[in-house]
Every structure is written in C-alpha cells, then in structure tokens.
Motif scaffolding. Structure first.
Motif, mmCIF file in Angstrom:
data_model
loop_
_atom_site.group_PDB
_atom_site.id
_atom_site.type_symbol
_atom_site.label_atom_id
_atom_site.label_comp_id
_atom_site.label_asym_id
_atom_site.label_seq_id
_atom_site.Cartn_x
_atom_site.Cartn_y
_atom_site.Cartn_z
ATOM 1 N N LEU A 28 0.890 -1.428 0.083
ATOM 2 C CA LEU A 28 -0.082 0.120 0.017
ATOM 3 C C LEU A 28 0.800 1.304 0.018
ATOM 4 O O LEU A 28 0.269 2.141 -0.729
ATOM 5 N N VAL A 29 1.946 1.348 0.695
ATOM 6 C CA VAL A 29 2.764 2.392 0.766
ATOM 7 C C VAL A 29 3.086 3.403 -0.654
ATOM 8 O O VAL A 29 2.917 4.245 -0.990
ATOM 9 N N PRO A 30 3.697 2.444 -1.539
ATOM 10 C CA PRO A 30 4.019 2.854 -2.824
ATOM 11 C C PRO A 30 2.796 3.279 -3.613
ATOM 12 O O PRO A 30 2.802 4.355 -4.273
ATOM 13 N N LYS A 31 1.704 2.470 -3.332
ATOM 14 C CA LYS A 31 0.367 3.023 -4.028
ATOM 15 C C LYS A 31 -0.137 4.419 -3.528
ATOM 16 O O LYS A 31 -0.392 5.078 -4.203
ATOM 17 N N LEU A 32 -0.017 4.543 -2.191
ATOM 18 C CA LEU A 32 -0.626 5.604 -1.906
ATOM 19 C C LEU A 32 0.260 7.029 -2.079
ATOM 20 O O LEU A 32 -0.364 8.082 -2.376
ATOM 21 N N LEU A 33 1.520 6.791 -1.870
ATOM 22 C CA LEU A 33 2.489 7.738 -2.200
ATOM 23 C C LEU A 33 2.301 8.266 -4.146
ATOM 24 O O LEU A 33 2.308 9.491 -4.225
ATOM 25 N N LYS A 34 2.218 7.438 -4.723
ATOM 26 C CA LYS A 34 1.741 7.737 -6.193
ATOM 27 C C LYS A 34 0.551 8.353 -6.440
ATOM 28 O O LYS A 34 0.206 9.310 -7.042
ATOM 29 N N ALA A 35 -0.522 7.653 -5.516
ATOM 30 C CA ALA A 35 -1.995 8.553 -5.462
ATOM 31 C C ALA A 35 -1.947 9.760 -5.098
ATOM 32 O O ALA A 35 -2.470 10.861 -5.622
ATOM 33 N N TRP A 36 -0.892 10.049 -4.143
ATOM 34 C CA TRP A 36 -0.776 11.320 -3.517
ATOM 35 C C TRP A 36 -0.172 12.409 -4.286
ATOM 36 O O TRP A 36 -0.189 13.758 -4.391
ATOM 37 N N GLY A 37 0.642 11.861 -5.355
ATOM 38 C CA GLY A 37 1.252 12.657 -6.522
ATOM 39 C C GLY A 37 2.824 12.648 -6.441
ATOM 40 O O GLY A 37 3.722 13.220 -7.163
ATOM 41 N N PHE A 38 3.287 11.706 -5.653
ATOM 42 C CA PHE A 38 4.911 11.735 -5.552
ATOM 43 C C PHE A 38 5.488 10.724 -6.554
ATOM 44 O O PHE A 38 4.864 9.383 -6.746
ATOM 45 N N GLU A 39 6.254 11.112 -7.524
ATOM 46 C CA GLU A 39 6.638 10.200 -8.675
ATOM 47 C C GLU A 39 8.172 9.956 -8.566
ATOM 48 O O GLU A 39 8.625 9.154 -9.562
ATOM 49 N N ASN A 40 8.834 10.257 -7.571
ATOM 50 C CA ASN A 40 10.261 9.827 -7.335
ATOM 51 C C ASN A 40 10.520 8.926 -5.996
ATOM 52 O O ASN A 40 11.147 9.450 -5.188
ATOM 53 N N VAL A 41 9.726 7.991 -6.108
ATOM 54 C CA VAL A 41 9.950 6.782 -5.109
ATOM 55 C C VAL A 41 10.769 5.660 -5.370
ATOM 56 O O VAL A 41 10.442 4.949 -6.319
ATOM 57 N N THR A 42 11.959 5.309 -4.521
ATOM 58 C CA THR A 42 12.634 4.291 -4.828
ATOM 59 C C THR A 42 12.418 3.153 -3.590
ATOM 60 O O THR A 42 12.666 3.620 -2.280
ATOM 61 N N VAL A 43 11.944 1.990 -4.081
ATOM 62 C CA VAL A 43 11.571 0.931 -3.062
ATOM 63 C C VAL A 43 12.887 0.306 -2.924
ATOM 64 O O VAL A 43 13.634 -0.091 -3.896
ATOM 65 N N VAL A 44 13.405 -0.120 -1.673
ATOM 66 C CA VAL A 44 14.488 -0.946 -1.335
ATOM 67 C C VAL A 44 14.227 -2.268 -1.869
ATOM 68 O O VAL A 44 13.522 -3.104 -1.231
ATOM 69 N N ASP A 45 15.002 -2.636 -2.936
ATOM 70 C CA ASP A 45 14.544 -4.012 -3.716
ATOM 71 C C ASP A 45 14.960 -5.138 -2.539
ATOM 72 O O ASP A 45 14.265 -6.183 -2.564
ATOM 73 N N GLU A 46 15.988 -4.978 -1.958
ATOM 74 C CA GLU A 46 16.701 -6.091 -1.021
ATOM 75 C C GLU A 46 15.511 -6.467 0.110
ATOM 76 O O GLU A 46 15.420 -7.434 0.611
ATOM 77 N N GLN A 47 14.549 -5.571 0.525
ATOM 78 C CA GLN A 47 13.595 -5.806 1.454
ATOM 79 C C GLN A 47 12.074 -5.515 0.914
ATOM 80 O O GLN A 47 11.253 -5.616 1.798
ATOM 81 N N ALA A 48 11.853 -5.653 -0.402
ATOM 82 C CA ALA A 48 10.549 -5.506 -1.003
ATOM 83 C C ALA A 48 9.656 -6.783 -1.032
ATOM 84 O O ALA A 48 8.620 -6.554 -0.739
ATOM 85 N N GLU A 49 10.281 -7.829 -0.968
ATOM 86 C CA GLU A 49 9.441 -9.232 -0.899
ATOM 87 C C GLU A 49 8.968 -9.307 0.387
ATOM 88 O O GLU A 49 10.003 -9.526 1.180
ATOM 89 N N PRO A 50 7.761 -9.756 0.803
ATOM 90 C CA PRO A 50 7.440 -10.131 1.949
ATOM 91 C C PRO A 50 8.049 -11.674 2.331
ATOM 92 O O PRO A 50 7.952 -12.454 1.629
ATOM 93 N N ASN A 51 8.646 -11.486 3.657
ATOM 94 C CA ASN A 51 9.403 -12.535 3.975
ATOM 95 C C ASN A 51 9.334 -12.787 5.452
ATOM 96 O O ASN A 51 9.957 -12.041 6.221
ATOM 97 N N GLY A 52 8.641 -13.756 6.097
ATOM 98 C CA GLY A 52 8.450 -13.887 7.620
ATOM 99 C C GLY A 52 9.603 -14.093 8.265
ATOM 100 O O GLY A 52 9.917 -14.025 9.483
#
Length: 579
Positions: free
Chosen positions: A245-269
């Motif tokens: 949800l965070v990337p979706k909401l930031l995009k909807a809010w209008g922010f276009e320069n969001v970098t997600v940390v790839d190493e920690q992007a995948e859900p993993n318990g």
C-alpha cells in the motif's frame, strides 16, 4: 529433579491428551523426552494474555505459545463474547494478516472459527497492513476484527490483535471480559474449527482504492505536493505488508520519485536482511539509509511488518542521512499539521492532538502555541483510539502519536497507521522544501522555539517465566526504594499509575491520577526532566524512558547543547536502570 509446578504440569498433561492432534502431542513429548524443562515451563506456565497489543508470543506448542489451539481458543472466546454483547444482531468481523510465518494460515483458521459460529467474516484475500484491518471494521460495519501479526517483534513471534466495532483495539472492559470468555473454554472440543464457507467473504485488491481515496482526501496541501512531485523518497517495507500500500498511496498522493529498497521489498517472515524488523532500530533502517545517501534523497522511510509503525531518516545539517526518533517524528508531524491548517484558516476551537505519557512534551508545547488541546493517554495506541471514539462528534482529532514510531493523521482508522503517516511525512517534507527547509532544519527551529528536547529509551529483555518474575521484582524494588534524586537532580514529583497517585516528596502531598491503572512509575525532576519505568505489554522487556530539556538560543549551539543533554541523560539513566 523436576521443578515444574502442579498447575504447569496439569497444562502439559492436558496437551498430551487426545483432544490435541498427533503433531501437537508429538511436539510436547519431544520437549519432555529431550529434557527441555525450561522451554517446557515457559511454554506452559501460563496462558497468553491480552496486553497493550493483544495476544502476542513465540510460535510453538503450549498454552503460552502462539499456535492453532491458543488462536482458536481466543477466537472462540471472542465469538462467545460478541454474541453476548450484540444479542439478536447479525454479527460481522474482519480478518487480516501480515507477512509473518504462519500468519496467513492462522488468519484462515480465525475465519474458520468465526464462520463456524455463524458470524460473517470479511477475510482479506492477501496480506494487508494492520491499519487496513481497522479501516475495514468501520467500513463494513463489523462488530469486531482480528489482525494476525506480532508487529515489530523478532521472527519467532506471532500475534493476534483484536478490535472492537469502532475499529480500535480492545480496551476495558472488553479486553478483560474476552479473556474471561477465553479462560471459560475448558476443552478444545468447545472450539468450533469447521469453516462454514457461506459465511466467509474475501476482501480483494480493489478494496485498496477505497482506503487510498479516503486517505488522499485528507491531504492538506495537494498543490504543494504537485509542485514538489520529484521529492526524492526511499522506502523500505522491511519484508512486510507496507509494500502492498505505501507505494500505491505515495503515487496516488502525487509523488513520482519513489525508490523501493529491492533487497527488502519481498514479504518474508524470516526477515532475512535484518536482526529485528523494527524501524526503531538503526540496523533495520541501514540498507534504506545507505540507498538514501547514494541517491541524495530528501527522506528515507521504512515500515514494520504490519505497517503500523514508520521509521524516518532525513538529511542532517551536514547533508548526511540521519535517523530521527519517534518523538522527533511525532513532533514534526504535529507541527506540520497544526501550522499548515492554521495557514489555511482551518484550525477550530474543538481540535485536539493526542500523545502518550511517555511521549515527548514537545508535542504538548507545540499544540499549546496553536491554542490546540492535548489529550494524554497511557502507553499503547489503543488508548488514543479510545479517546477518538469517546470524543467523536464533540471534538475533532487532528494528529496523534507515541514515541514507539506509531502515528496517525486524521480519523479514518482507530490505530496507528504507517501507510497514512508515510504520505503525510512526504507531504510535510514537500511543504517545507517548498520553503527552502529540510525536515532536520525544521526540527532545529522547533528546538530554538520550544526548547531542545533530548529523549532516550533503554529496554532490558527478560525472557520466559524467570524473566517475567524478574521484571515484576524490578518494579517492586523501585517502588520500595523511590529515588529522591536522579543524576544529581532532585525529584519533585512521583507518579505511580498503578496506585493512581501523584506524590510530592518535598511535603508528602498527593493528588489523584485520572487515568486507568497501569504498571508505570514516572519521576519528574525540579528541572522538568521526565523519567519513566514500565514493563512492556507486548514484549518480554522492561523499558526506561528519559526526556530532558534545555533552551537552545541559536542553531550554532546545537552540537554542544545536544552533547550536554546526552551527558545529562546518561547520568540520570545510570541511577535508575539496574541490570
């Protein structure tokens, strides 16, 4: 020679009976056969209890562990309580889960038990953040809800957050009453595990848009966001639900320069890149902070596994990415929301903010300067939610938070919301950047205006039955030997939230504390320093908090003042933290 007491042995014997499945019985037998007595005692010496965050514990067999039977019993007890509280009503609950090992399986088990009790279940099809569960309870008109998560605890933990019909976590009297219902279940046979499929409704991905749209409507300065759409943001979900949800909401809010940390992007318990999936820890934020430094980012944010807490790092005065603590983040958010709303002429006489008793008084100072009321609660966001529900229609909630990185802007939910907070932190950064200021510069301005606050938290971990007893003894010893000074500074006031009494040592005078009882001791010095001691309600820890304050005349004195306050905190903590 065995040291297992009769009550514990009785629980062990029960779990060896035919009531439990073969896999469970075999696991208990293995603990016995391999002489793991400490583990056996810790697993069975008590039943899990609702604390400030609900049911939480290590996964495994036993009455004091998270497993299908303890989760099933809790759900059956909650179902029984709901039927008593809402007689002759069609009952509905919402159920969600995070990325932890077994969370999805346990979430479906909870849905099974509720549905078997003829309760309609709105079950999230995929993992989603805790605030989405709170939102769903209100949106679907549910009487209750359950989130399967252990928040920011280590990977061997899981948990069960129970919610009431207002979307807030269980508070008195419901928390204790549910426990009574749970404890009244004498046999596993009393738990209805067989799902009635017709009672289970899947909440699909399109529900995200409803939450996103209603959050976006809370934006105070969408025009400034549009002008600052290239704000450099780095985000990490730390292997949790924030990615949904965070990337979706930031995009909807209008922010276009969001970098997600790839190493920690995948859900993993198993949370493979961190020791603890807790944004309060610099170690958990280190990969994101490194990425932020490389990209020269304006802000770096990270959420915990169930995305109700958010950590924030910003550029300091030297241009280096520096982690802020929860008190600093909460103070900045309070200042932004109040100043931006005042600028637009939107502050009203019935507006209010909320903080907990161990959260910085800087938030209260800021609110007072805007003539906005501050409500103070016990530790735990469920108490903030309780105030929001109590005052709904009378006063207007604007922003609130606690030092443990939990914040909420606006009243869409009744729990801390890191998704909502990420959007507002980004908007706040954009707002001040449009005025030529970084968030760190704004923080230093708050210190010159209201005083330089320095806070520190020390947590001591004490695991198992022996640890719980040690924590109890530490609090008892502290009450029996109240300090008259801390760090060489006279204590002018002692607040015992368990006894609900404030005492002034100088003359022995007392006054009542008008909050629910809680095992917290707080010391106020003649300098206005606030030192608190409390056992955690969600972890095997005892926590010591210290907040000190001094004037900051000019930004040029920042480093020296910070160092002086750090020394003062060290001396104070040395007098109260005994390990």
């Amino acid at each position: 020679m065995s040291t297992i007491d009769l009550a514990t042995q009785s629980r062990v014997d029960r779990w060896l009976s035919e009531e439990y499945d073969a896999e469970t019985v075999a696991a208990v037998k293995q603990l016995i056969d391999t002489n793991q007595e400490t583990e056996l005692v810790d697993s069975f010496y008590k039943a899990l209890e609702f604390g400030t965050g609900g049911l939480r514990g290590i996964m495994g067999v036993g009455s004091n562990r998270i497993n299908k039977y303890t989760i099933g019993q809790a759900t059956q007890g909650l179902a029984n309580y709901l039927k008593k509280q809402f007689p002759n009503q069609a009952l509905k609950v919402a159920v969600s889960y995070d990325s932890r090992n077994n969370s999805q399986k346990l979430g479906h088990l909870v849905a099974d038990v509720f549905s078997a009790n003829d309760i309609e279940v709105y079950l999230f099809e995929e993992l989603r953040p805790t605030p989405m569960l709170s939102f769903a309870v209100r949106h679907f008109g549910c009487q209750s809800g359950v989130m399967l998560t252990a928040s920011h605890n280590p990977k061997e933990y899981n948990g069960y957050k129970a919610y009431w019909n207002d979307g807030g976590q269980l508070v008195a009297p419901h928390d204790k009453n549910v426990i009574e219902e749970v404890n009244a279940i004498q046999s596993v046979r009393d738990i209805q595990f067989e799902r009635k499929a017709e009672n289970v409704h899947l909440v699909k991905e399109d529900f995200d848009q409803i939450y996103i749209d209603q959050n976006k409507a809370l934006s105070i300065n969408p025009d400034i966001v549009a002008a600052q759409k290239d704000l450099k943001i780095v985000f990490s979900p730390i292997h949790g639900t924030g990615i949904t949800l965070v990337p979706k909401l930031l995009k909807a809010w209008g922010f276009e320069n969001v970098t997600v940390v790839d190493e920690q992007a995948e859900p993993n318990g198993n949370f493979p890149t961190v020791v603890y999936p807790n944004p309060e820890e610099e170690e958990a934020m280190s990969i994101a902070m490194k990425k932020g430094q490389e990209l020269d980012s304006d802000i770096v944010m990270a959420t915990d596994p169930d995305a109700d807490r958010v950590g924030l790092a910003v550029k300091n005065l030297d241009g280096k990415i520096q982690l802020l603590n929860g008190n600093q983040i909460g103070s900045l958010l309070a200042y932004y929301v109040l100043s931006a709303r005042e600028e637009k002429g939107e502050l009203k006489s019935n507006d209010y903010v909320v903080k907990t008793i161990v959260t910085t008084n800087l938030i209260s100072d800021i609110a007072e300067s805007f003539s906005v009321k501050t409500h103070e609660t016990l530790t735990g966001f469920k108490f903030i939610g309780e105030i929001m529900t109590k005052l709904e229609g009378q006063e207007k909630y604007l922003v609130g938070g606690e030092e443990s990185y939990g914040f909420l802007v606006g009243d869409l939910v009744r729990d801390k919301d890191a998704v909502n907070s990420c959007a507002f932190i980004a908007e706040m950064a954009a707002y001040f950047k449009s005025r030529g200021k970084s968030l760190f510069e704004v923080l230093t301005e708050l210190y010159t205006t209201y005083g330089f606050y320095k806070e520190k938290l020390i947590s001591l971990t004490k695991k198992g039955k022996a640890g719980a007893e040690e924590i109890q003894q530490m609090m008892a010893d502290l009450r029996a030997n109240l300090p008259i000074s801390l760090g060489g500074i006279e204590v002018k006031e002692v607040r015992d939230y368990q006894a609900s009494i404030t005492t002034k040592p100088a003359d022995g005078s007392t006054s009542p504390i008008n909050l629910p009882k809680s095992d917290v001791l707080q010391f106020i010095t003649v300098d206005g320093d606030v030192i608190s001691a409390r056992p955690s309600g969600t972890e095997p820890k005892i926590k010591f908090y210290c907040s000190v304050k001094t004037p900051l005349i000019d930004i040029s004195g920042y480093e020296k003042t910070s160092s002086d306050l750090e020394n003062k905190v060290t001396k104070i903590m040395a007098d109260i933290v005994k390990d």
